[in-house]
Design an enzyme around this catalytic site. Structure first.
Site, PDB file in Angstrom:
ATOM      1  N   ASN A 151      18.480 -27.845  -9.706  1.00 61.15           N
ATOM      2  CA  ASN A 151      19.089 -27.991 -11.037  1.00 61.15           C
ATOM      3  C   ASN A 151      20.309 -27.090 -11.144  1.00 61.15           C
ATOM      4  OD1 ASN A 151      18.207 -25.306 -12.089  1.00 61.15           O
ATOM      5  ND2 ASN A 151      16.194 -26.192 -11.686  1.00 61.15           N
TER       6      ASN A 151
ATOM      7  N   ASP B  50       9.946 -28.740 -12.410  1.00 62.31           N
ATOM      8  CA  ASP B  50       8.617 -29.124 -12.897  1.00 62.31           C
ATOM      9  C   ASP B  50       7.850 -29.925 -11.843  1.00 62.31           C
ATOM     10  OD1 ASP B  50       8.779 -27.874 -15.349  1.00 62.31           O
ATOM     11  OD2 ASP B  50       9.841 -29.562 -16.265  1.00 62.31           O
TER      12      ASP B  50
ATOM     13  N   LYS C  40      14.897 -36.291   8.887  1.00 64.93           N
ATOM     14  CA  LYS C  40      15.882 -36.749   7.907  1.00 64.93           C
ATOM     15  C   LYS C  40      15.625 -38.217   7.568  1.00 64.93           C
ATOM     16  CE  LYS C  40      20.788 -37.269   7.268  1.00 64.93           C
ATOM     17  NZ  LYS C  40      21.980 -37.631   7.964  1.00 64.93           N
TER      18      LYS C  40
ATOM     19  N   ILE D  27       4.375 -21.432 -13.576  1.00 66.19           N
ATOM     20  CA  ILE D  27       4.239 -20.005 -13.231  1.00 66.19           C
ATOM     21  C   ILE D  27       3.995 -19.165 -14.486  1.00 66.19           C
ATOM     22  CG2 ILE D  27       5.424 -18.041 -12.155  1.00 66.19           C
ATOM     23  CD1 ILE D  27       7.114 -20.223 -10.624  1.00 66.19           C
TER      24      ILE D  27
ATOM     25  N   PHE E 254      11.463 -18.809 -21.482  1.00 66.30           N
ATOM     26  CA  PHE E 254      12.734 -19.405 -21.893  1.00 66.30           C
ATOM     27  C   PHE E 254      12.508 -20.884 -22.146  1.00 66.30           C
ATOM     28  CE2 PHE E 254      16.631 -16.865 -21.701  1.00 66.30           C
ATOM     29  CZ  PHE E 254      16.093 -15.640 -21.361  1.00 66.30           C
TER      30      PHE E 254
ATOM     31  N   LYS F 242       1.853 -22.169 -24.016  1.00 69.03           N
ATOM     32  CA  LYS F 242       1.779 -21.267 -22.861  1.00 69.03           C
ATOM     33  C   LYS F 242       1.244 -19.896 -23.255  1.00 69.03           C
ATOM     34  CE  LYS F 242       5.551 -23.638 -20.494  1.00 69.03           C
ATOM     35  NZ  LYS F 242       6.407 -23.630 -19.319  1.00 69.03           N
TER      36      LYS F 242
HETATM   37  N1  CTP Z   1       8.347 -22.291 -16.107  1.00 67.70           N
HETATM   38  C1  CTP Z   1       7.569 -21.767 -15.108  1.00 67.70           C
HETATM   39  N2  CTP Z   1       7.043 -22.580 -14.158  1.00 67.70           N
HETATM   40  C2  CTP Z   1       7.242 -23.912 -14.191  1.00 67.70           C
HETATM   41  C3  CTP Z   1       8.038 -24.442 -15.218  1.00 67.70           C
HETATM   42  C4  CTP Z   1       8.578 -23.603 -16.160  1.00 67.70           C
HETATM   43  O1  CTP Z   1       7.390 -20.553 -15.068  1.00 67.70           O
HETATM   44  N3  CTP Z   1       6.703 -24.667 -13.259  1.00 67.70           N
HETATM   45  C5  CTP Z   1       8.881 -21.385 -17.144  1.00 67.70           C
HETATM   46  C6  CTP Z   1      10.372 -21.219 -17.137  1.00 67.70           C
HETATM   47  O2  CTP Z   1      10.760 -20.099 -16.350  1.00 67.70           O
HETATM   48  C7  CTP Z   1      10.666 -21.008 -18.612  1.00 67.70           C
HETATM   49  C8  CTP Z   1       9.661 -21.870 -19.293  1.00 67.70           C
HETATM   50  O3  CTP Z   1       8.587 -21.983 -18.404  1.00 67.70           O
HETATM   51  O4  CTP Z   1      10.410 -19.683 -19.024  1.00 67.70           O
HETATM   52  C9  CTP Z   1      10.181 -23.232 -19.573  1.00 67.70           C
HETATM   53  O5  CTP Z   1       9.132 -24.003 -19.988  1.00 67.70           O
HETATM   54  P1  CTP Z   1       9.027 -25.546 -19.647  1.00 67.70           P
HETATM   55  O6  CTP Z   1       8.008 -26.095 -20.558  1.00 67.70           O
HETATM   56  O7  CTP Z   1       8.800 -25.810 -18.227  1.00 67.70           O
HETATM   57  O8  CTP Z   1      10.436 -25.943 -20.006  1.00 67.70           O
HETATM   58  P2  CTP Z   1      11.084 -27.162 -19.497  1.00 67.70           P
HETATM   59  O9  CTP Z   1      11.070 -27.246 -17.996  1.00 67.70           O
HETATM   60  O10 CTP Z   1      12.394 -27.132 -20.157  1.00 67.70           O
HETATM   61  O11 CTP Z   1      10.035 -28.192 -20.080  1.00 67.70           O
HETATM   62  P3  CTP Z   1      10.357 -29.620 -20.509  1.00 67.70           P
HETATM   63  O12 CTP Z   1      11.006 -30.154 -19.295  1.00 67.70           O
HETATM   64  O13 CTP Z   1       9.039 -30.214 -20.838  1.00 67.70           O
HETATM   65  O14 CTP Z   1      11.232 -29.415 -21.688  1.00 67.70           O
END
Ligand code: CTP
Length: 401
Positions: free
Chosen positions: A210, A279, A289, A307, A323, A341
């Site tokens: 990303n 995610d 490849k 996490i 965040f 969370k």
């Molecule tokens: N986070 C994490 N581990 C993951 C996904 C997210 O620790 N596998 C943490 C990120 O570091 C951030 C927060 O969770 O602090 C973001 O939450 P999340 O719900 O994952 O946000 P998005 O990815 O933006 O979720 P969505 O795509 O549903 O909006």
């Protein structure tokens, strides 16, 4: 300014052309109120005469082990105990290697082993020597043992090369020394944070990632260090240099980030999940490849472990800050994540526009906790980070009292 009034600094000088800059450092430290004693390795004396530092520090310069033993007022153990900070500047590649291995075949190495005080090193060497994995490994291991690694800076080198390897300027080293003695709001607090993107492999040459640059997480690490915290930074791949003093754990995938966090979290008081963790990951990573064949293809993805949620579910959980990067319904989604969370605080930022969020130098945050809310106006990421750390200090102190 007497920022270092009554502070005792033991300055170790090793063999390198940057040794001449340490004369200026001695002068600046003394001007800032510090008492300075200088120790030189045998090879340092090939570059600068001990007399130079003696004249500037107003004290005899220690050059060998037996010399120090002969001084009944200050043998090598006394010297190690005397200081508030032991700074080796410049620290040569050879010295760092020996220090990491625990050698004690000169006075300065002996002091590094014998001192219980904070130790900092300012590496200075040719850029290729700095890049060599032996040096990198030594620095990594020293940092893991709480040695503060300050620099090096990038630039022209005495040998004609260009790159990282120059000792930090004396003014910068003075600022770093002064920072060690600022009573911080987070003194003694262990802070663990994730930063940057993750990479999820598709095949040996491709990955899903990303737009996160890691700038916000690195700024938070710096602000937390300035507030006195001991910082461990678990970072995905970014093109940033970790702030001096942070313990960096570099990872690639979400799974690696999870494992690194779980390894470090036991002693953490505060956890900040600032990484843009992928995610999902590819279900079956191809060993070779992938070749194009059809007009379209699909890649089955499976959910990665969350996490932040895993940390906040721990029995002895640290104070957890998340965040939320959102393109719409900022407050609604942020509050839902705070709840789901089980977080102590969440910092939501609008993404998808040109001046805040991913890949930008500025940001703005809406910060929520269970019974409160605070807006942090648009500013550069370090200024934002400092304000967020202040808020965290407030809420963390409140939660612990
Ligand atoms: N986070 C994490 N581990 C993951 C996904 C997210 O620790 N596998 C943490 C990120 O570091 C951030 C927060 O969770 O602090 C973001 O939450 P999340 O719900 O994952 O946000 P998005 O990815 O933006 O979720 P969505 O795509 O549903 O909006």
């Amino acid at each position: 300014m007497q920022a270092l009034g009554n502070k005792k600094i033991l300055l170790g000088i090793t063999g390198g052309i940057a040794a001449y800059k340490s004369a200026e450092l001695v002068r600046l430290l003394i001007k800032a109120g510090a008492e300075v004693r200088v120790v030189m390795t045998p090879s340092a004396q090939e570059f600068v005469q001990p007399l130079t530092y003696q004249a500037l520090s107003g004290h005899r310069v220690y050059v060998d082990l037996f010399d120090a033993e002969a001084d009944s007022a200050m043998d090598h153990i006394e010297l190690a105990r005397w200081c508030d900070l032991l700074l080796v500047a410049p620290a040569s590649a050879d010295f760092l290697g020996k220090m990491n291995a625990g050698y004690a075949d000169n006075l300065l190495l002996t002091l590094c082993l014998a001192s219980k005080r904070p130790v900092a090193v300012a590496p200075a060497m040719n850029q290729q020597m700095f890049a060599n994995s032996a040096t990198q490994e030594n620095l990594k291991q020293l940092a893991a043992r709480d040695v503060r690694v300050w620099g090096p800076a990038e630039g022209d080198q005495a040998c004609g090369d260009f790159g990282p390897g120059r000792m930090l300027e004396p003014e910068q080293l003075l600022a770093n020394v002064a920072l060690q003695f600022v009573p911080g709001k987070l003194d003694g607090v262990q802070l663990l944070l994730t930063a940057g993107p993750t990479r999820e492999a598709i095949d040996p040459v491709r990955y899903i990632s990303n737009r996160s640059s890691g700038k916000m997480g690195y700024a938070l690490a710096e602000a937390a260090l300035q507030a006195g915290a001991r910082v461990t930074l678990v970072s995905g791949p970014v093109s940033l240099v970790a702030p001096p003093g942070a313990k960096l754990v570099a990872v690639e995938s979400a799974q690696q980030m999870y494992e690194a966090v779980m390894q470090q979290v036991a002693h953490s008081d505060i956890f900040i999940g600032c990484a843009a963790v992928s995610d999902y990951r590819v279900d079956q990573v191809a060993t070779h490849k992938l070749k194009k064949s059809e007009n379209s293809m699909s890649l089955p993805l499976i959910l990665n472990v969350d996490i932040l949620a895993a940390v906040s579910a721990l029995e002895n959980k640290p104070f957890c800050v998340g965040f939320a990067a959102e393109t719409q319904n900022l407050e609604k989604y942020a509050l839902a994540k705070l709840e789901q969370k089980n977080l102590d605080m969440i910092a939501a930022n609008p993404v998808g526009n040109a001046d805040s969020g991913f890949e930008t130098d500025t940001n703005q945050l809406e910060v929520f906790w269970r019974d409160g809310h605070h807006s942090i106006e648009r500013d550069n990421k370090l200024a934002i980070a400092k304000q967020l750390i202040d808020l965290i200090v407030e809420r963390y102190t409140c939660a612990r009292s």
